[in-house]
Design an enzyme around this catalytic site. Structure first.
Site, PDB file in Angstrom:
ATOM      1  N   GLU A  47      -7.167   4.665   7.151  1.00 37.87           N
ATOM      2  CA  GLU A  47      -6.898   6.074   6.836  1.00 37.87           C
ATOM      3  C   GLU A  47      -8.070   6.688   6.079  1.00 37.87           C
ATOM      4  O   GLU A  47      -8.326   7.886   6.176  1.00 37.87           O
ATOM      5  CB  GLU A  47      -5.570   6.188   6.062  1.00 37.87           C
ATOM      6  CG  GLU A  47      -4.393   5.956   7.013  1.00 37.87           C
ATOM      7  CD  GLU A  47      -3.125   5.474   6.350  1.00 37.87           C
ATOM      8  OE1 GLU A  47      -3.026   5.522   5.118  1.00 37.87           O
ATOM      9  OE2 GLU A  47      -2.222   5.030   7.097  1.00 37.87           O
ATOM     10  N   GLY A  75       2.703  -0.938   4.341  1.00 37.07           N
ATOM     11  CA  GLY A  75       2.769   0.470   3.957  1.00 37.07           C
ATOM     12  C   GLY A  75       4.212   0.908   3.810  1.00 37.07           C
ATOM     13  O   GLY A  75       4.847   0.726   2.764  1.00 37.07           O
ATOM     14  N   GLY A  76       4.769   1.482   4.865  1.00 42.37           N
ATOM     15  CA  GLY A  76       6.100   2.100   4.822  1.00 42.37           C
ATOM     16  C   GLY A  76       7.175   1.238   4.166  1.00 42.37           C
ATOM     17  O   GLY A  76       7.901   1.705   3.280  1.00 42.37           O
ATOM     18  N   GLY A  80       1.847   2.547  10.548  1.00 45.05           N
ATOM     19  CA  GLY A  80       2.739   3.691  10.377  1.00 45.05           C
ATOM     20  C   GLY A  80       3.362   4.163  11.670  1.00 45.05           C
ATOM     21  O   GLY A  80       3.951   5.238  11.729  1.00 45.05           O
ATOM     22  N   HIS A 114      -9.739   1.011   4.225  1.00 45.66           N
ATOM     23  CA  HIS A 114      -8.476   1.233   4.940  1.00 45.66           C
ATOM     24  C   HIS A 114      -8.737   2.237   6.075  1.00 45.66           C
ATOM     25  O   HIS A 114      -9.511   3.190   5.899  1.00 45.66           O
ATOM     26  CB  HIS A 114      -7.403   1.769   3.980  1.00 45.66           C
ATOM     27  CG  HIS A 114      -6.040   1.779   4.604  1.00 45.66           C
ATOM     28  ND1 HIS A 114      -5.633   2.759   5.481  1.00 45.66           N
ATOM     29  CD2 HIS A 114      -5.002   0.909   4.507  1.00 45.66           C
ATOM     30  CE1 HIS A 114      -4.396   2.491   5.884  1.00 45.66           C
ATOM     31  NE2 HIS A 114      -3.991   1.373   5.302  1.00 45.66           N
ATOM     32  N   ASN A 168       0.864  -1.180   0.000  1.00 43.23           N
ATOM     33  CA  ASN A 168       0.000   0.000   0.000  1.00 43.23           C
ATOM     34  C   ASN A 168       0.899   1.227   0.000  1.00 43.23           C
ATOM     35  O   ASN A 168       1.453   1.593   1.028  1.00 43.23           O
ATOM     36  CB  ASN A 168      -0.893  -0.009   1.253  1.00 43.23           C
ATOM     37  CG  ASN A 168      -1.701   1.275   1.357  1.00 43.23           C
ATOM     38  OD1 ASN A 168      -1.825   2.022   0.386  1.00 43.23           O
ATOM     39  ND2 ASN A 168      -2.262   1.532   2.531  1.00 43.23           N
ATOM     40  N   TRP A 169       1.019   1.830  -1.173  1.00 44.77           N
ATOM     41  CA  TRP A 169       1.929   2.984  -1.300  1.00 44.77           C
ATOM     42  C   TRP A 169       1.313   4.274  -0.760  1.00 44.77           C
ATOM     43  O   TRP A 169       1.999   5.312  -0.735  1.00 44.77           O
ATOM     44  CB  TRP A 169       2.315   3.180  -2.780  1.00 44.77           C
ATOM     45  CG  TRP A 169       3.316   2.178  -3.271  1.00 44.77           C
ATOM     46  CD1 TRP A 169       3.937   1.205  -2.540  1.00 44.77           C
ATOM     47  CD2 TRP A 169       3.822   2.061  -4.615  1.00 44.77           C
ATOM     48  NE1 TRP A 169       4.793   0.494  -3.340  1.00 44.77           N
ATOM     49  CE2 TRP A 169       4.744   0.998  -4.616  1.00 44.77           C
ATOM     50  CE3 TRP A 169       3.570   2.750  -5.803  1.00 44.77           C
ATOM     51  CZ2 TRP A 169       5.429   0.605  -5.773  1.00 44.77           C
ATOM     52  CZ3 TRP A 169       4.251   2.369  -6.952  1.00 44.77           C
ATOM     53  CH2 TRP A 169       5.171   1.296  -6.930  1.00 44.77           C
ATOM     54  N   LYS A 170       0.058   4.240  -0.406  1.00 43.44           N
ATOM     55  CA  LYS A 170      -0.611   5.430   0.120  1.00 43.44           C
ATOM     56  C   LYS A 170      -0.378   6.628  -0.829  1.00 43.44           C
ATOM     57  O   LYS A 170      -0.358   6.448  -2.027  1.00 43.44           O
ATOM     58  CB  LYS A 170      -0.136   5.741   1.541  1.00 43.44           C
ATOM     59  CG  LYS A 170      -0.125   4.509   2.440  1.00 43.44           C
ATOM     60  CD  LYS A 170       0.088   4.859   3.877  1.00 43.44           C
ATOM     61  CE  LYS A 170       0.306   3.586   4.677  1.00 43.44           C
ATOM     62  NZ  LYS A 170      -0.023   3.707   6.065  1.00 43.44           N
TER      63      LYS A 170
HETATM   64  C1  PEP Z   1      -1.005   0.204   5.695  1.00 43.35           C
HETATM   65  O1  PEP Z   1      -1.046   1.364   5.327  1.00 43.35           O
HETATM   66  O2  PEP Z   1      -1.855  -0.590   5.287  1.00 43.35           O
HETATM   67  C2  PEP Z   1       0.074  -0.193   6.595  1.00 43.35           C
HETATM   68  C3  PEP Z   1       0.038  -1.385   7.140  1.00 43.35           C
HETATM   69  O3  PEP Z   1       1.072   0.717   6.812  1.00 43.35           O
HETATM   70  P1  PEP Z   1       2.470   0.464   7.600  1.00 43.35           P
HETATM   71  O4  PEP Z   1       3.040  -0.821   7.096  1.00 43.35           O
HETATM   72  O5  PEP Z   1       3.308   1.651   7.257  1.00 43.35           O
HETATM   73  O6  PEP Z   1       2.135   0.382   9.050  1.00 43.35           O
END
Ligand code: PEP
Length: 247
Positions: free
Chosen positions: A97, A230-231, A169, A95, A10-12
């Site tokens: 967010e 994500g990150g 995150g 999600h 998930n590149w957001k």
């Molecule tokens: C996500 O955004 O789905 C996620 C799991 O982010 P991160 O890995 O950065 O916690």
């Protein structure tokens, strides 16, 4: 029951076209990633770039969000047919967010997942409790409510991501025991509502600060079928290392 492992990025709202091109080039140096399903969820403006970059590989593409309607006056939104047209086979739904930033509730998330199925996309539905809900001992109540809305939509298929909001995150990853406990609970709910066969084949990904240093331990959990990242998914080396862990 063995489910095929899956790793999703998930590149957001990160990366530009040149970054996406470089990432795809590195990732598709090995086009097949045998034994693991790999999916990239880029921001909407990058879908075309990533679709081109993944051409000829087994890596799948997904949208980070989808509108319930197939078309219409919904400025800034993206429909399931548009995602399909861009080369997607997946879409994230609910999600945390989006629940937080856009006030998406369980009913809307279920409508989005239903729109995915109406057009042939696989919805990856995200559920997870906040830190406050966990401290109040309400984790399973929240998961049950969020998943219940999806089950009420009677979809023929969907996949799940358990993403504790306090771990997204933050660098604070759920322990393998906490993650497995939540996945086991979700699988139980699937079994109660959909029966054993569907419960056994629906994959449940863990998401929340997953990275190369912690996925091996988390992946030991019987009900942890892969990761939504994500990150650590922004770096092709880290992401490829995690693919290696799932083999
Ligand atoms: C996500 O955004 O789905 C996620 C799991 O982010 P991160 O890995 O950065 O916690």
């Amino acid at each position: 029951m063995s489910r095929r492992p899956i790793l999703a990025a998930n590149w957001k709202m990160h990366l530009l076209r040149a970054d996406a091109e470089a990432f795809c080039e590195a990732l598709t140096a090995e086009p097949d990633h045998p034994g693991v399903d790999v999916v990239i969820f880029p921001a909407a403006p990058l879908l075309g770039t990533v679709a081109r970059g993944l051409e000829g590989s087994a890596v799948a593409l997904g949208g980070q969000d989808v509108h319930p309607a197939a078309a219409g006056a919904h400025t800034g939104d993206v429909s399931a047919p548009q995602l399909l047209d861009a080369g997607c086979t997946w879409a994230l739904c609910g999600h945390s967010e989006r629940r937080r930033d856009h006030g998406e509730d369980d009913a809307l998330v279920a409508e989005k997942a239903a729109a995915c199925r109406a057009h042939g996309l696989i919805p990856l539905v995200c559920v997870g409790e906040t830190l406050e809900e966990r401290h109040d001992g309400r984790t399973f109540e929240v998961l049950s409510r969020q998943l219940g809305a999806i089950l009420d939509a009677e979809l023929d298929t969907f996949e799940l991501a358990y993403e504790p909001v306090w771990a997204i995150g933050t660098g604070e990853v759920a322990t393998p025991e906490v993650a497995q406990g939540a996945h086991d609970f979700l699988r139980g709910e699937l079994r109660d509502r959909l029966g054993g066969a569907r419960a056994d084949t629906t994959r449940i990904l863990y998401g929340g600060s997953a990275k190369p240093g912690n996925v091996d331990a988390l992946f030991q959990g019987d009900d942890i079928d892969g990761f939504l990242v994500g990150g650590a998914s922004l770096d092709s080396n880290q992401f490829s290392a995690m693919i290696g862990s799932l083999r």
